[in-house]
Motif scaffolding. Structure first.
Motif, PDB file in Angstrom:
ATOM      1  N   TRP A  81       0.844  -1.197   0.000  1.00 17.68           N
ATOM      2  CA  TRP A  81       0.000   0.000   0.000  1.00 17.68           C
ATOM      3  C   TRP A  81       0.875   1.241   0.000  1.00 17.68           C
ATOM      4  N   SER A  82       0.341   2.340  -0.527  1.00 16.59           N
ATOM      5  CA  SER A  82       0.965   3.655  -0.367  1.00 16.59           C
ATOM      6  C   SER A  82      -0.151   4.677  -0.158  1.00 16.59           C
ATOM      7  N   HIS A  83       0.202   5.833   0.362  1.00 20.35           N
ATOM      8  CA  HIS A  83      -0.772   6.924   0.472  1.00 20.35           C
ATOM      9  C   HIS A  83      -0.353   8.037  -0.485  1.00 20.35           C
ATOM     10  N   GLU A  84      -1.321   8.608  -1.169  1.00 22.67           N
ATOM     11  CA  GLU A  84      -1.051   9.650  -2.156  1.00 22.67           C
ATOM     12  C   GLU A  84      -2.033  10.804  -1.967  1.00 22.67           C
ATOM     13  N   HIS A  85      -1.674  11.972  -2.505  1.00 22.18           N
ATOM     14  CA  HIS A  85      -2.537  13.147  -2.453  1.00 22.18           C
ATOM     15  C   HIS A  85      -3.144  13.380  -3.835  1.00 22.18           C
ATOM     16  N   MET A 108       2.968  -4.020 -13.656  1.00 13.51           N
ATOM     17  CA  MET A 108       2.371  -3.490 -12.433  1.00 13.51           C
ATOM     18  C   MET A 108       0.884  -3.216 -12.628  1.00 13.51           C
ATOM     19  N   PHE A 109       0.190  -3.140 -11.491  1.00 14.03           N
ATOM     20  CA  PHE A 109      -1.209  -2.728 -11.467  1.00 14.03           C
ATOM     21  C   PHE A 109      -1.438  -1.961 -10.183  1.00 14.03           C
ATOM     22  N   VAL A 192       6.517   1.823  -5.494  1.00 12.95           N
ATOM     23  CA  VAL A 192       5.760   2.843  -4.755  1.00 12.95           C
ATOM     24  C   VAL A 192       6.330   4.233  -5.025  1.00 12.95           C
ATOM     25  N   GLY A 193       7.655   4.365  -4.941  1.00 12.22           N
ATOM     26  CA  GLY A 193       8.271   5.661  -5.208  1.00 12.22           C
ATOM     27  C   GLY A 193       8.155   6.076  -6.663  1.00 12.22           C
ATOM     28  N   ASN A 194       8.299   5.127  -7.581  1.00 14.35           N
ATOM     29  CA  ASN A 194       8.193   5.453  -9.001  1.00 14.35           C
ATOM     30  C   ASN A 194       6.780   5.888  -9.381  1.00 14.35           C
ATOM     31  N   VAL A 195       5.778   5.180  -8.872  1.00 15.16           N
ATOM     32  CA  VAL A 195       4.394   5.517  -9.201  1.00 15.16           C
ATOM     33  C   VAL A 195       4.034   6.900  -8.671  1.00 15.16           C
ATOM     34  N   ARG A 196       4.541   7.243  -7.509  1.00 10.10           N
ATOM     35  CA  ARG A 196       4.282   8.588  -6.969  1.00 10.10           C
ATOM     36  C   ARG A 196       4.829   9.659  -7.903  1.00 10.10           C
ATOM     37  N   THR A 201       2.495  13.064  -9.600  1.00 14.80           N
ATOM     38  CA  THR A 201       3.240  14.316  -9.637  1.00 14.80           C
ATOM     39  C   THR A 201       3.262  14.826 -11.073  1.00 14.80           C
ATOM     40  N   PRO A 202       2.696  15.993 -11.359  1.00 13.12           N
ATOM     41  CA  PRO A 202       2.003  16.904 -10.442  1.00 13.12           C
ATOM     42  C   PRO A 202       0.668  16.322  -9.957  1.00 13.12           C
ATOM     43  N   LEU A 203      -0.035  17.085  -9.170  1.00 12.30           N
ATOM     44  CA  LEU A 203      -1.252  16.623  -8.514  1.00 12.30           C
ATOM     45  C   LEU A 203      -2.255  16.072  -9.521  1.00 12.30           C
ATOM     46  N   ALA A 204      -2.747  14.844  -9.238  1.00 19.19           N
ATOM     47  CA  ALA A 204      -3.769  14.229 -10.092  1.00 19.19           C
ATOM     48  C   ALA A 204      -5.138  14.784  -9.712  1.00 19.19           C
ATOM     49  N   ARG A 205      -5.950  15.134 -10.726  1.00 18.28           N
ATOM     50  CA  ARG A 205      -7.283  15.699 -10.492  1.00 18.28           C
ATOM     51  C   ARG A 205      -8.317  14.903 -11.285  1.00 18.28           C
ATOM     52  N   PHE A 206      -9.311  14.352 -10.589  1.00 21.31           N
ATOM     53  CA  PHE A 206     -10.353  13.566 -11.244  1.00 21.31           C
ATOM     54  C   PHE A 206     -11.693  13.824 -10.569  1.00 21.31           C
ATOM     55  N   ALA A 207     -12.762  13.469 -11.273  1.00 20.20           N
ATOM     56  CA  ALA A 207     -14.100  13.715 -10.750  1.00 20.20           C
ATOM     57  C   ALA A 207     -14.508  12.690  -9.702  1.00 20.20           C
ATOM     58  N   SER A 208     -13.958  11.469  -9.779  1.00 26.36           N
ATOM     59  CA  SER A 208     -14.383  10.393  -8.877  1.00 26.36           C
ATOM     60  C   SER A 208     -13.305   9.322  -8.813  1.00 26.36           C
ATOM     61  N   PHE A 209     -13.484   8.376  -7.887  1.00 25.55           N
ATOM     62  CA  PHE A 209     -12.579   7.239  -7.808  1.00 25.55           C
ATOM     63  C   PHE A 209     -12.652   6.387  -9.072  1.00 25.55           C
TER      64      PHE A 209
END
Length: 300
Positions: A81-85, A108-109, A192-196, A201-209
């Motif tokens: 797991w990782s946590h992201e903003h 990866m997935f 985990v570090g590569n996916v971040r 990066t930059p901040l991902a913006r979406f309408a929903s999960f």
């Protein structure tokens, strides 16, 4: 300038070499600690001392040695797991991202959730095996609570009973790493570090999960066009195509619910995860069984 502070620095190094690697201070942190003790010299002197001490110049030689790990097609998949903003529907959120990586092909997935719960672990496995087109022989984890209930000596573990229903359904062997030994699943630690860097990066913006997870699945396919680190004459997608034939086909999707026993209030409400659900009046004051799923949490 290090002078009298050398013995203090060596005492710190001697104590911290017995700690897990992530708990040891870097040369920069040690330098800052010496400054609080009155050290007025430069950082370079501390850095040289730490490097020489770790190399054995002061009688302390490195004792750990590592053998590179290799995997056969379809043999293993690593999970973490990782946590992201991210920004979802205009609101900044800290989300949890489930990471999977086939150890042979490096395919990866990743999939995002609001929290890290057992029903979300189940849903992530369903999505990953559907994306891979099959199930590997082994799944490698750290000791997260949704998977491991008790850690015994060595590799012996008491796995969560409900999680073992998932493992038996898909017929894979769960393997838990030694605590504080990230090299046992080093591929996923690096991912985990590569996916971040690549996806958040930059901040991902979406309408929903749903929109975010559709995009993440697409990017996982696109990133497979990179060169394979072991066989650079091939890309990850080619190796993944080879590995797919060694994966066990999915014959039925696991029903990834988690069951909760709850007492219904006098106002005919059952409370789960700070949400109140209405039930028929005939169940007031009685104990009922409520099944929660990841899809329900993603919709709330």
């Amino acid at each position: 300038m290090l002078g009298a502070f050398a013995s203090l620095l060596e005492d710190w190094l001697r104590v911290e070499r017995h700690l897990p690697k992530r708990q040891r201070r870097t040369a920069r942190r040690l330098f800052e600690g010496l400054q609080t003790e009155g050290y007025q010299g430069a950082y370079d002197g501390v850095q040289r001392f730490v490097r020489a001490w770790k190399a054995g110049k002061f009688g302390v030689a490195l004792t750990q040695a590592f053998v590179p790990m290799s995997f056969l097609p379809g043999e293993a998949c690593q999970f973490d797991w990782s946590h992201e903003h991210v920004e979802l529907n205009g609101v900044m959120q800290v989300i949890k991202v489930a990471h999977f990586r086939l150890a042979f092909s490096r395919q990866m997935f990743v999939v995002a959730y609001p929290r890290e719960t057992q029903e979300m672990v189940f849903d992530a496995h369903n999505r990953a095996f559907a994306f891979f087109g099959g199930v590997p022989q082994r799944m490698i984890y750290d000791n997260l609570k949704a998977v491991v209930e008790t850690i015994f000596t060595g590799k012996e573990r008491l796995f969560n009973r409900r999680f073992m229903v998932l493992a038996n359904h898909y017929l894979f062997e769960p393997v838990a790493c030694t605590p504080a030994s990230g090299w046992e699943k080093g591929q996923i630690e690096n991912q985990v570090g590569n996916v971040r860097e690549w996806l958040f990066t930059p901040l991902a913006r979406f309408a929903s999960f749903d929109a975010l997870n559709d995009w993440l699945a697409t990017r996982c396919g696109e990133l497979a066009l990179r060169k394979h680190p072991v066989t650079p004459e091939r890309n990850i997608a080619d190796c993944f195509a080879q590995e797919q034939s060694f994966l066990r086909p999915v014959t039925a999707v696991f029903d990834g619910y988690v069951e909760h026993m709850l007492r219904v209030s006098s106002t005919c409400l059952a409370m789960l995860d700070r949400n109140r659900y209405s039930v028929p009046a005939g169940y007031a004051g009685r104990v009922v069984s409520l099944r929660s799923t990841a899809s329900l949490a993603l919709q709330l």
